[in-house]
Design a protein around this motif. Sequence first.
Motif, PDB file in Angstrom:
ATOM      1  N   LEU A  64       9.241  -9.277  -8.669  1.00  0.00           N
ATOM      2  CA  LEU A  64       9.609  -8.063  -9.405  1.00  0.00           C
ATOM      3  C   LEU A  64       9.875  -6.890  -8.462  1.00  0.00           C
ATOM      4  O   LEU A  64      10.758  -6.068  -8.714  1.00  0.00           O
ATOM      5  CB  LEU A  64       8.512  -7.707 -10.409  1.00  0.00           C
ATOM      6  CG  LEU A  64       8.312  -8.712 -11.549  1.00  0.00           C
ATOM      7  CD1 LEU A  64       7.088  -8.356 -12.373  1.00  0.00           C
ATOM      8  CD2 LEU A  64       9.557  -8.804 -12.417  1.00  0.00           C
ATOM      9  N   ALA A  65       9.122  -6.807  -7.372  1.00  0.00           N
ATOM     10  CA  ALA A  65       9.370  -5.757  -6.388  1.00  0.00           C
ATOM     11  C   ALA A  65      10.719  -5.972  -5.715  1.00  0.00           C
ATOM     12  O   ALA A  65      11.404  -5.009  -5.362  1.00  0.00           O
ATOM     13  CB  ALA A  65       8.256  -5.727  -5.352  1.00  0.00           C
ATOM     14  N   ALA A  66      11.127  -7.244  -5.556  1.00  0.00           N
ATOM     15  CA  ALA A  66      12.437  -7.547  -4.976  1.00  0.00           C
ATOM     16  C   ALA A  66      13.563  -7.103  -5.894  1.00  0.00           C
ATOM     17  O   ALA A  66      14.681  -6.855  -5.441  1.00  0.00           O
ATOM     18  CB  ALA A  66      12.555  -9.039  -4.678  1.00  0.00           C
ATOM     19  N   VAL A  78       6.000   0.241  -9.426  1.00  0.00           N
ATOM     20  CA  VAL A  78       4.661  -0.324  -9.644  1.00  0.00           C
ATOM     21  C   VAL A  78       4.284  -0.297 -11.126  1.00  0.00           C
ATOM     22  O   VAL A  78       3.722  -1.264 -11.645  1.00  0.00           O
ATOM     23  CB  VAL A  78       3.612   0.427  -8.792  1.00  0.00           C
ATOM     24  CG1 VAL A  78       2.211  -0.077  -9.078  1.00  0.00           C
ATOM     25  CG2 VAL A  78       3.916   0.273  -7.318  1.00  0.00           C
ATOM     26  N   MET A  79       4.619   0.790 -11.817  1.00  0.00           N
ATOM     27  CA  MET A  79       4.289   0.860 -13.248  1.00  0.00           C
ATOM     28  C   MET A  79       5.034  -0.205 -14.043  1.00  0.00           C
ATOM     29  O   MET A  79       4.476  -0.817 -14.952  1.00  0.00           O
ATOM     30  CB  MET A  79       4.613   2.250 -13.802  1.00  0.00           C
ATOM     31  CG  MET A  79       3.665   3.333 -13.342  1.00  0.00           C
ATOM     32  SD  MET A  79       1.959   3.044 -13.806  1.00  0.00           S
ATOM     33  CE  MET A  79       2.049   3.121 -15.577  1.00  0.00           C
ATOM     34  N   ASP A  80       6.299  -0.434 -13.702  1.00  0.00           N
ATOM     35  CA  ASP A  80       7.072  -1.466 -14.397  1.00  0.00           C
ATOM     36  C   ASP A  80       6.513  -2.861 -14.108  1.00  0.00           C
ATOM     37  O   ASP A  80       6.482  -3.724 -14.989  1.00  0.00           O
ATOM     38  CB  ASP A  80       8.541  -1.388 -13.986  1.00  0.00           C
ATOM     39  CG  ASP A  80       9.192  -0.100 -14.440  1.00  0.00           C
ATOM     40  OD1 ASP A  80       8.813   0.403 -15.514  1.00  0.00           O
ATOM     41  OD2 ASP A  80      10.063   0.410 -13.715  1.00  0.00           O
ATOM     42  N   ILE A  81       6.069  -3.079 -12.878  1.00  0.00           N
ATOM     43  CA  ILE A  81       5.467  -4.366 -12.513  1.00  0.00           C
ATOM     44  C   ILE A  81       4.187  -4.568 -13.311  1.00  0.00           C
ATOM     45  O   ILE A  81       3.941  -5.659 -13.840  1.00  0.00           O
ATOM     46  CB  ILE A  81       5.205  -4.423 -10.995  1.00  0.00           C
ATOM     47  CG1 ILE A  81       6.530  -4.471 -10.230  1.00  0.00           C
ATOM     48  CG2 ILE A  81       4.344  -5.627 -10.632  1.00  0.00           C
ATOM     49  CD1 ILE A  81       6.403  -4.343  -8.732  1.00  0.00           C
ATOM     50  N   CYS A  82       3.382  -3.524 -13.431  1.00  0.00           N
ATOM     51  CA  CYS A  82       2.138  -3.622 -14.206  1.00  0.00           C
ATOM     52  C   CYS A  82       2.428  -3.952 -15.662  1.00  0.00           C
ATOM     53  O   CYS A  82       1.744  -4.794 -16.261  1.00  0.00           O
ATOM     54  CB  CYS A  82       1.349  -2.320 -14.119  1.00  0.00           C
ATOM     55  SG  CYS A  82       0.706  -1.958 -12.494  1.00  0.00           S
ATOM     56  N   GLY A 136       1.371  -7.247 -17.789  1.00  0.00           N
ATOM     57  CA  GLY A 136       0.475  -7.019 -18.922  1.00  0.00           C
ATOM     58  C   GLY A 136      -0.877  -6.478 -18.507  1.00  0.00           C
ATOM     59  O   GLY A 136      -1.879  -6.735 -19.169  1.00  0.00           O
ATOM     60  N   ILE A 137      -0.914  -5.737 -17.394  1.00  0.00           N
ATOM     61  CA  ILE A 137      -2.170  -5.152 -16.932  1.00  0.00           C
ATOM     62  C   ILE A 137      -1.976  -3.656 -16.731  1.00  0.00           C
ATOM     63  O   ILE A 137      -0.851  -3.172 -16.637  1.00  0.00           O
ATOM     64  CB  ILE A 137      -2.672  -5.801 -15.623  1.00  0.00           C
ATOM     65  CG1 ILE A 137      -1.653  -5.607 -14.494  1.00  0.00           C
ATOM     66  CG2 ILE A 137      -2.969  -7.262 -15.827  1.00  0.00           C
ATOM     67  CD1 ILE A 137      -2.142  -6.085 -13.151  1.00  0.00           C
TER      68      ILE A 137
END
Length: 150
Positions: A27-29, A34-38, A42-43
Amino acid sequence: MEQKTLKKRGRKALILTQDQINQVEHLAALNMGVMDICRSLGISWSAFDKNRKKKQEINDALERGKAKGLTRATSKLMEKIEDGEFQAIQFYLKSADRERWAEKAEISHTLNLSEIISSANARIIEAPKDALPSAPKEIDIKQLNKAKNS
């Protein structure tokens, strides 16, 4: 006497699995924050941040993913450079990797307060007497009371 076992309060600590760490890198790639990855995992951000502080591999996965995505995007953009597309590439790089590509302006000021004060004093001393405010004229209280009553 029986001893009571104390129950821990709060939620059970969340530990990211290796699959989730790989997903963080993927997802970072894709240049996700960071918020979107979280959200996609689902955390909460705080749970992710606690895990990132405990396990260096999570932070490394995040950095590797960002580097991979930036490298992929940069190489694709450079392949397709034509007239007028340079600004789009420049905009993308500035927004995706702010630390490296953002324009940074350094501004430094030096003030000599003694010069400022002495020049201000000189202006006051050199000013004509008419320029300085004069003392207010005395007000006759009787006239003031007449003006109020009328």
